[in-house]
Design a protein around this motif. Structure first.
Motif, short mmCIF file in Angstrom:
data_model
loop_
_atom_site.label_atom_id
_atom_site.label_comp_id
_atom_site.label_asym_id
_atom_site.label_seq_id
_atom_site.Cartn_x
_atom_site.Cartn_y
_atom_site.Cartn_z
N GLN A 36 -45.74 15.97 2.85
CA GLN A 36 -44.63 15.19 2.30
C GLN A 36 -44.64 13.76 2.83
OE1 GLN A 36 -42.36 16.22 -0.18
NE2 GLN A 36 -42.12 14.00 -0.18
N VAL A 37 -45.01 13.59 4.09
CA VAL A 37 -45.12 12.24 4.66
C VAL A 37 -46.16 11.44 3.87
CG1 VAL A 37 -45.80 10.89 6.70
CG2 VAL A 37 -44.36 12.93 6.96
N ASN A 40 -44.74 10.60 0.46
CA ASN A 40 -43.77 9.50 0.58
C ASN A 40 -44.48 8.17 0.78
OD1 ASN A 40 -41.68 11.35 0.41
ND2 ASN A 40 -41.21 11.33 2.58
N THR A 41 -45.46 8.15 1.67
CA THR A 41 -46.21 6.93 1.96
C THR A 41 -46.90 6.42 0.71
OG1 THR A 41 -46.53 7.68 4.24
CG2 THR A 41 -48.01 5.97 3.45
N ALA A 43 -46.06 7.02 -2.42
CA ALA A 43 -45.09 6.58 -3.42
C ALA A 43 -44.66 5.13 -3.17
CB ALA A 43 -43.87 7.50 -3.41
N VAL A 44 -44.36 4.81 -1.92
CA VAL A 44 -43.92 3.44 -1.59
C VAL A 44 -45.06 2.46 -1.78
CG1 VAL A 44 -43.10 1.94 0.26
CG2 VAL A 44 -42.11 4.22 -0.02
N PRO A 66 -38.45 3.68 -3.74
CA PRO A 66 -37.63 4.88 -3.59
C PRO A 66 -36.40 4.60 -2.71
CG PRO A 66 -39.95 5.37 -3.18
CD PRO A 66 -39.83 3.88 -3.30
N TRP A 68 -34.80 6.49 -0.65
CA TRP A 68 -34.89 6.98 0.73
C TRP A 68 -35.55 5.91 1.62
CZ3 TRP A 68 -39.64 6.93 2.78
CH2 TRP A 68 -40.74 7.03 1.93
N PHE A 69 -36.53 5.17 1.09
CA PHE A 69 -37.20 4.13 1.87
C PHE A 69 -36.23 2.97 2.15
CE2 PHE A 69 -39.94 0.34 2.29
CZ PHE A 69 -40.66 0.72 3.41
N SER A 168 -41.58 7.23 6.37
CA SER A 168 -41.92 8.36 5.51
C SER A 168 -41.77 9.70 6.22
CB SER A 168 -43.35 8.21 4.99
OG SER A 168 -43.46 7.05 4.20
#
Length: 177
Positions: A36-37, A40-41, A43-44, A66, A68-69, A168
């Motif tokens: 997931q990290v 997330n990384t 995606a950003v 995102p 969350w970021f 992330s």
């Protein structure tokens, strides 16, 4: 940029083997869910790299990245009033007066969104034309996860990468070959 965007989306391919082998560095991290990290990384960074040819105005980034970021970034500092300037000498005196422990604590604080984007901004206001790392690959193993980047050499300006991984969800970052 096209190669970096492709590697972000699908990993290195045969076309990457045809290039001169870049200097690669791995950042290992721990996390409850390393996959997931990495997601997330990716995606950003995919969002940011996709914008490099037409860099958006600062106020548009919160709608592009995102949520969350954005929430994990530190609040932006207010702009100086008209006629006021940032006092670099005062800041430097304050920094030099800090103990190594105080400096380390400052390094652990969240980055502002504008401070992080500065390292990717290809306009005259940013450092994007002089980046020191580019996404290469990522994965997980028995000890956590890793992100591999192509760099300009060792050491390199890794702060923006570290903040991205930490925001992330990665912890205990360690750099090496």
């Amino acid at each position: 940029m096209t190669g970096e965007l492709r590697r972000l989306r699908s990993g290195p391919g045969a076309e990457d083997d045809d290039q001169l082998r870049p200097f690669l560095v791995r950042c290992r991290f721990t996390a409850e869910d390393p996959a997931q990290v990495i997601a997330n990384t990716r995606a950003v960074l995919t969002c940011v790299v996709a914008q490099m040819t037409e860099w958006p105005a600062d106020e548009l980034w919160p709608q592009l990245l995102p949520n969350w970021f954005i929430q994990r970034c530190a609040p932006e500092t207010p702009e100086p009033e008209h006629g006021e300037h940032f006092d670099t000498e005062a800041w430097l005196r304050q920094w030099r007066a800090m103990t190594p422990e105080e400096r380390a604590a400052v390094d652990q604080e969240p980055w502002t969104l504008s401070g992080w984007l500065y390292y990717f901004d290809p306009t005259e206001e940013g450092m994007g034309d002089d980046r020191s790392w580019w996404w290469w690959h990522a994965g997980t193993d028995e000890s956590g996860g890793w992100v591999q980047v192509a760099t300009t050499g060792w050491p390199f300006g890794s702060g923006s990468l570290s903040w991205l991984i930490e925001a992330s969800g990665g912890t205990d970052l360690v750099y090496g070959p």
